[in-house]
Scaffold this active site. Structure first.
Site, PDB file in Angstrom:
ATOM      1  NE  ARG A  82      -3.497   2.449   2.489  1.00  0.00           N
ATOM      2  CZ  ARG A  82      -3.454   3.291   3.522  1.00  0.00           C
ATOM      3  NH1 ARG A  82      -2.859   2.955   4.654  1.00  0.00           N
ATOM      4  NH2 ARG A  82      -4.043   4.464   3.441  1.00  0.00           N
ATOM      5  CG  HIS A 125      -1.279   8.907   3.481  1.00  0.00           C
ATOM      6  ND1 HIS A 125      -1.420   7.544   3.673  1.00  0.00           N
ATOM      7  CD2 HIS A 125      -0.980   9.400   4.696  1.00  0.00           C
ATOM      8  CE1 HIS A 125      -1.199   7.240   4.946  1.00  0.00           C
ATOM      9  NE2 HIS A 125      -0.932   8.348   5.587  1.00  0.00           N
ATOM     10  CD  GLU A 170      -5.386   7.502   9.449  1.00  0.00           C
ATOM     11  OE1 GLU A 170      -4.883   8.550   9.881  1.00  0.00           O
ATOM     12  OE2 GLU A 170      -5.078   6.383   9.882  1.00  0.00           O
ATOM     13  CG  ASN A 296      -5.712   3.194   8.399  1.00  0.00           C
ATOM     14  OD1 ASN A 296      -5.780   2.199   7.688  1.00  0.00           O
ATOM     15  ND2 ASN A 296      -5.251   4.357   7.971  1.00  0.00           N
ATOM     16  CE1 TYR A 298      -0.811   2.468  13.516  1.00  0.00           C
ATOM     17  CE2 TYR A 298      -2.653   3.704  12.630  1.00  0.00           C
ATOM     18  CZ  TYR A 298      -1.429   3.085  12.460  1.00  0.00           C
ATOM     19  OH  TYR A 298      -0.839   3.082  11.225  1.00  0.00           O
ATOM     20  CD  GLU A 352      -2.143   3.797   8.040  1.00  0.00           C
ATOM     21  OE1 GLU A 352      -1.935   4.222   9.188  1.00  0.00           O
ATOM     22  OE2 GLU A 352      -2.269   4.535   7.049  1.00  0.00           O
TER      23      GLU A 352
HETATM   24  C1  FCB Z   1      -1.914   6.989  10.689  1.00  0.00           C
HETATM   25  C2  FCB Z   1      -1.402   7.532   9.365  1.00  0.00           C
HETATM   26  C3  FCB Z   1      -0.047   7.017   8.986  1.00  0.00           C
HETATM   27  C4  FCB Z   1       0.869   6.881  10.173  1.00  0.00           C
HETATM   28  C5  FCB Z   1       0.201   6.147  11.305  1.00  0.00           C
HETATM   29  C6  FCB Z   1       1.069   5.935  12.510  1.00  0.00           C
HETATM   30  O1  FCB Z   1      -2.830   7.884  11.232  1.00  0.00           O
HETATM   31  O2  FCB Z   1      -2.280   7.209   8.336  1.00  0.00           O
HETATM   32  O3  FCB Z   1       0.464   7.852   7.993  1.00  0.00           O
HETATM   33  O4  FCB Z   1       1.370   8.090  10.537  1.00  0.00           O
HETATM   34  O5  FCB Z   1      -0.958   6.813  11.679  1.00  0.00           O
END
Ligand code: FCB
Length: 443
Positions: A82, A125, A170, A296, A298, A352
């Site tokens: 990607r 992006h 995002e 995505n 985290y 992600e």
């Molecule tokens: C996301 C972004 C990516 C990277 C990660 C850690 O929000 O899409 O570019 O910075 O976080």
């Protein structure tokens, strides 16, 4: 543990499940002299925006090392890569293609094809051309149409080289971080900005979808959204309501229009000055069908009610990654299953997921066990969601290699490959080896 595993009968162990690595243009390319300036160049040039005062001028020098980097990607045995396209590299200010920039990506796409690696291309992006910001950027409705023109030209130029197009990465970050709180480029502040920028971004997405489906009907065309699930600090009604509001404000705001053609009801509670300017066909355009949704993930966030605002964020506790984000994998499963309950979802790709770890390179080795542990827990969490009925088709590690982590500069490392920024030498970390083995062990 220095290996990654999944339950024996997991569909994530099938060869059809797509594993990949992800990057973004501004974070890795450098090659700044061969493109027009973008909002991140400008933002990095202003004091106090980037923790280490760095910029994207060189980054991982991928602009020169792209072939070596594709060999690296290929050595990991992944099915997909990607990447994002730098709009200011491929378009001139007068709205024509810049062939040098286009060729840079065509070479990459051809090399990926040669190696049987699926190209997942993100068209935006975060690196908006500065000349567009100068006329209002995402606060200007015209930017959505400029994005459509760029999408039209670039998708024609790429022909059939692309396996999947994501319009935006995002939009929450572009709109909220960039125009409402100003911690990302272009650094604009003001509550009245956020939802206006968000509306133009979503409109840009819908307009681009129309063009992609015409120019590239065989690719998987969709969008990548980030989600930070919102939890209430306790069971008190006011705190549950605060968390629900935060969820609508940060998460549902971007996904509900895609599937329901509407913004969350909290729109009515926002002051008039914050309302986006919605033209009559906009919601229809925004809810154009998509072939996939990129997610995505985290971390999560915890909220409570406050007399001064709609909600208040509680600083994360528990186990944190090096960037201060709580490790809370159960939120990943809950997110996927709740989205599946709320909407008619197309196939899902986890576009992600990953962790910042304070890596140390010792004798050419990076033994990033904490990152492996993070991946292990999140792969399991994704598998749990699949077991509960969510249609997940792929998973991308963020990131292929350490890179420019936006406002954090080069201080936070997310790669499964270590980058020495002095020498530009890449070293596969223990997590990279573990990922490679997981992928190659599939039946
Ligand atoms: C996301 C972004 C990516 C990277 C990660 C850690 O929000 O899409 O570019 O910075 O976080």
């Amino acid at each position: 543990m220095n290996t990654l595993s999944l339950p024996k009968h997991s569909t994530m162990l099938s060869k059809n499940f797509v594993y990949g690595v992800a990057t973004a243009a501004f974070q890795i390319e450098g090659g700044v002299n061969d493109r027009l300036p973008c909002i991140w160049d400008t933002f990095c040039g202003e004091p106090n925006n980037i923790v280490d005062n760095s910029n994207g001028d060189v980054a991982c020098d991928h602009y020169n090392k792209w072939l070596e980097d594709i060999e690296l990607i290929s050595s990991l045995g992944v099915d997909a890569y990607r990447l994002s396209i730098s709009w200011p590299r491929v378009m001139t200010a007068s709205g024509k293609l810049n062939q040098t920039g286009v060729n840079f990506y065509i070479n990459i796409l051809d090399e990926l094809k040669k190696r049987n690696i699926k190209a997942f291309v993100t068209l935006y992006h975060w690196d908006l051309p500065q000349y567009i910001e100068d006329i209002g950027g995402w606060l200007n409705r015209q930017t959505a149409y400029k994005f459509q023109e760029y999408t039209d030209l670039i998708s024609k130029a790429f022909g059939d080289r692309v396996y999947s197009y994501a319009t935006l990465n995002e939009p929450f970050c572009s709109a909220y971080l960039g125009y409402e709180v100003g911690i990302h480029a272009p650094g604009k502040k003001g509550r009245e900005n956020g939802k206006k920028a968000a509306h133009h971004l979503l409109l840009a997405h819908g307009l681009a979808m129309e063009v992609l489906n015409k120019n590239s009907p065989r690719s998987l065309n969709g969008i990548v959204l980030n989600f930070t699930p919102a939890y209430a600090v306790d069971d008190k009604v006011e705190n549950i309501e605060a968390a629900k509001f935060a969820d609508d404000y940060f998460n549902q705001w971007y996904v509900k229009p895609l599937f329901d053609g509407q913004y969350p009801e909290i729109l009515q509670q926002l002051p008039e000055s914050c309302h986006p300017d919605i033209h009559s066909d906009d919601m229809k355009i925004i809810s154009h069908p998509i072939d996939f949704l990129g997610i995505n993930f985290y971390t999560r966030m915890v909220y409570r009610a406050t007399p001064d605002d709609f909600f208040e964020e509680i600083p994360p506790e528990g186990k944190l990654t090096d960037i201060g984000w709580e490790i809370y994998p159960q939120a990943f499963t809950q997110l996927l299953t709740s989205l599946n309950n709320l909407y008619e979802l197309p196939p899902i790709y986890i576009t992600e997921n990953g962790a910042a770890i304070a890596d140390k390179i010792i004798d050419n080795e990076v033994n990033d066990l904490d990152r492996i542990d993070y991946y292990q827990k999140h792969l399991f969490a994704a598998n749990q969601a699949i077991v509960q009925g969510v249609d997940v088709h792929g998973y991308f590690a963020w990131s292929l290699m350490d890179n420019f982590e936006w406002a954090e500069g080069y201080l936070k490392r997310f790669g499964i490959v270590y980058v020495d920024y002095q020498t530009q030498v890449r070293t596969i970390k223990a997590s990279g080896v573990a990922y490679k083995n997981l992928i190659s062990d599939r039946k």
